[in-house]
Design a protein around this motif. Structure first.
Motif, PDB file in Angstrom:
ATOM      1  N   UNK A   7       0.843  -1.198   0.000  1.00 43.67           N
ATOM      2  CA  UNK A   7       0.000   0.000   0.000  1.00 43.67           C
ATOM      3  C   UNK A   7       0.880   1.251   0.000  1.00 43.67           C
ATOM      4  N   UNK A  11       1.674  11.233   2.303  1.00 47.03           N
ATOM      5  CA  UNK A  11       2.698  11.885   3.137  1.00 47.03           C
ATOM      6  C   UNK A  11       2.277  11.960   4.608  1.00 47.03           C
ATOM      7  N   UNK A  12       0.977  11.794   4.851  1.00 47.99           N
ATOM      8  CA  UNK A  12       0.498  11.744   6.238  1.00 47.99           C
ATOM      9  C   UNK A  12       0.307  10.314   6.731  1.00 47.99           C
ATOM     10  N   UNK A  16      -7.226   6.734   1.357  1.00 49.21           N
ATOM     11  CA  UNK A  16      -8.684   6.766   1.377  1.00 49.21           C
ATOM     12  C   UNK A  16      -9.227   5.334   1.362  1.00 49.21           C
ATOM     13  N   UNK A  32     -10.613   7.568   6.035  1.00 49.12           N
ATOM     14  CA  UNK A  32      -9.175   7.406   5.855  1.00 49.12           C
ATOM     15  C   UNK A  32      -8.637   6.312   6.766  1.00 49.12           C
ATOM     16  N   UNK A  52      -9.110  11.804  11.188  1.00 48.83           N
ATOM     17  CA  UNK A  52      -8.184  12.919  11.005  1.00 48.83           C
ATOM     18  C   UNK A  52      -8.500  14.055  11.964  1.00 48.83           C
ATOM     19  N   UNK A  75      -7.723  -3.337  -3.284  1.00 49.90           N
ATOM     20  CA  UNK A  75      -7.018  -2.074  -3.485  1.00 49.90           C
ATOM     21  C   UNK A  75      -6.866  -1.828  -4.979  1.00 49.90           C
ATOM     22  N   UNK A  76      -6.493  -0.611  -5.313  1.00 51.35           N
ATOM     23  CA  UNK A  76      -6.586  -0.220  -6.718  1.00 51.35           C
ATOM     24  C   UNK A  76      -5.242  -0.314  -7.442  1.00 51.35           C
ATOM     25  N   UNK A  78      -3.209   1.811  -8.514  1.00 47.79           N
ATOM     26  CA  UNK A  78      -2.142   2.691  -8.029  1.00 47.79           C
ATOM     27  C   UNK A  78      -1.720   2.376  -6.598  1.00 47.79           C
ATOM     28  N   UNK A  79      -2.350   1.373  -6.029  1.00 47.10           N
ATOM     29  CA  UNK A  79      -2.032   0.925  -4.658  1.00 47.10           C
ATOM     30  C   UNK A  79      -2.223   2.016  -3.610  1.00 47.10           C
ATOM     31  N   UNK A  80      -3.107   2.959  -3.894  1.00 49.46           N
ATOM     32  CA  UNK A  80      -3.274   4.025  -2.908  1.00 49.46           C
ATOM     33  C   UNK A  80      -4.732   4.319  -2.546  1.00 49.46           C
ATOM     34  N   UNK A  81      -5.625   3.399  -2.875  1.00 47.66           N
ATOM     35  CA  UNK A  81      -7.019   3.509  -2.430  1.00 47.66           C
ATOM     36  C   UNK A  81      -7.507   2.114  -2.037  1.00 47.66           C
ATOM     37  N   UNK A  82      -8.232   2.061  -0.913  1.00 51.04           N
ATOM     38  CA  UNK A  82      -8.789   0.800  -0.407  1.00 51.04           C
ATOM     39  C   UNK A  82     -10.295   0.788  -0.650  1.00 51.04           C
TER      40      UNK A  82
ATOM     41  N   UNK B  30     -11.091   5.651  -8.243  1.00 47.06           N
ATOM     42  CA  UNK B  30     -11.116   6.884  -7.468  1.00 47.06           C
ATOM     43  C   UNK B  30      -9.978   7.752  -7.957  1.00 47.06           C
ATOM     44  N   UNK B  52      -2.610  14.275 -10.460  1.00 55.13           N
ATOM     45  CA  UNK B  52      -1.590  14.726  -9.512  1.00 55.13           C
ATOM     46  C   UNK B  52      -0.187  14.468 -10.043  1.00 55.13           C
ATOM     47  N   UNK B  95      -6.469   1.771 -16.445  1.00 50.15           N
ATOM     48  CA  UNK B  95      -5.413   1.851 -17.465  1.00 50.15           C
ATOM     49  C   UNK B  95      -4.768   0.487 -17.710  1.00 50.15           C
ATOM     50  N   UNK B 101     -10.518  -0.398 -11.439  1.00 47.88           N
ATOM     51  CA  UNK B 101      -9.162  -0.311 -10.881  1.00 47.88           C
ATOM     52  C   UNK B 101      -9.006  -1.181  -9.632  1.00 47.88           C
ATOM     53  N   UNK B 102     -10.128  -1.586  -9.057  1.00 52.33           N
ATOM     54  CA  UNK B 102     -10.068  -2.375  -7.816  1.00 52.33           C
ATOM     55  C   UNK B 102     -10.124  -3.860  -8.162  1.00 52.33           C
ATOM     56  N   UNK B 103      -9.073  -4.334  -8.793  1.00 55.10           N
ATOM     57  CA  UNK B 103      -9.086  -5.703  -9.322  1.00 55.10           C
ATOM     58  C   UNK B 103      -8.290  -6.669  -8.461  1.00 55.10           C
ATOM     59  N   UNK B 104      -7.767  -6.186  -7.339  1.00 54.77           N
ATOM     60  CA  UNK B 104      -7.021  -7.069  -6.453  1.00 54.77           C
ATOM     61  C   UNK B 104      -7.692  -7.167  -5.096  1.00 54.77           C
ATOM     62  N   UNK B 105      -7.887  -8.396  -4.679  1.00 55.69           N
ATOM     63  CA  UNK B 105      -8.632  -8.692  -3.458  1.00 55.69           C
ATOM     64  C   UNK B 105      -7.678  -9.331  -2.449  1.00 55.69           C
ATOM     65  N   UNK B 111      -2.535 -10.220  -1.929  1.00 55.75           N
ATOM     66  CA  UNK B 111      -3.371  -9.573  -2.936  1.00 55.75           C
ATOM     67  C   UNK B 111      -3.481 -10.495  -4.147  1.00 55.75           C
TER      68      UNK B 111
END
Lengths: 127, 127
Positions: A7, A11-12, A16, A32, A52, A75-76, A78-82, B30, B52, B95, B101-105, B111
């Motif tokens: 995951x 930076x904090x 999400x 979060x 938060x 998870x997605x 980009x490995x940054x959303x659950x 997301x 971003x 992509x 995008x949530x294809x890993x469980x 994962x």
């Protein structure tokens, strides 16, 4: 290597986490998580977020009883959303007493409430 | 006062935006939006995010053709998360060529990919 190492926390130290009703597919809320809360969520199979505003672990339902039993965790790319698929205890995820936190819809450039209050928040948080 | 003024963008001027398939209820992805991208999304009725990584507006589908037609826009009780109900062009949001995008469980602390690739990304982004 732990699954948690994959995951990408921000930076904090947070990501999400979206909670979706496992049966209806309805999106209930987004909150979060830090590493510890995600680990606890997986272990307990109950949603634990990071508040938060209060800067502490938030055991969802600890006060309201509106616990979320976790059926699956994703998870997605980009490995940054659950994404959590959950069974929502009491059918209420939102602190306003509604099923979902997403109860306002944009209609003609105005936000309109489209979901009813199931239970008065005063009753939920009166303990 | 504009409906946009009710959104609480974070310190970077962004809010998370969840895209959900309007028919199936499946959560597709997301991403993030700034004020301009959200305004454009509402005007065009097509999802526009803020990239971003590239630090610029991201007209979803501009390269892949996988446009998201926006059916409805919601925001949450804290006014800091957007939910889009969309029709996903091509049935592919990710992509990696998958629907979602949530294809890993998470299965037994690992994962596991649970969704198939519909189209090879090389074919999607070959233009």
């Amino acid at each position: 290597m732990s699954w948690l190492d994959e995951i990408r926390f921000d930076e904090n130290g947070l990501v999400p986490a979206i909670a979706q009703d496992a049966s209806s597919g309805k999106i209930l809320m987004m909150a979060w998580m830090n590493r510890e809360s995600l680990q606890l969520t997986a272990e307990k199979k109950q949603a634990v977020y990071w508040s938060r505003s209060r800067q502490k672990l938030w055991f969802k339902g600890e006060e309201s009883g509106h616990i979320q039993n976790v059926v699956d965790i994703y998870f997605d790319c980009d490995e940054d959303v659950i994404l959590l698929k959950v069974e929502q205890n009491g059918g209420i995820a939102c602190h306003t007493g509604r099923e979902s936190c997403f109860y306002r819809q944009l209609q003609d450039d105005e936000w309109v409430e489209v979901e009813q209050v199931i239970k008065d928040p005063k009753q939920i948080y009166s303990k």
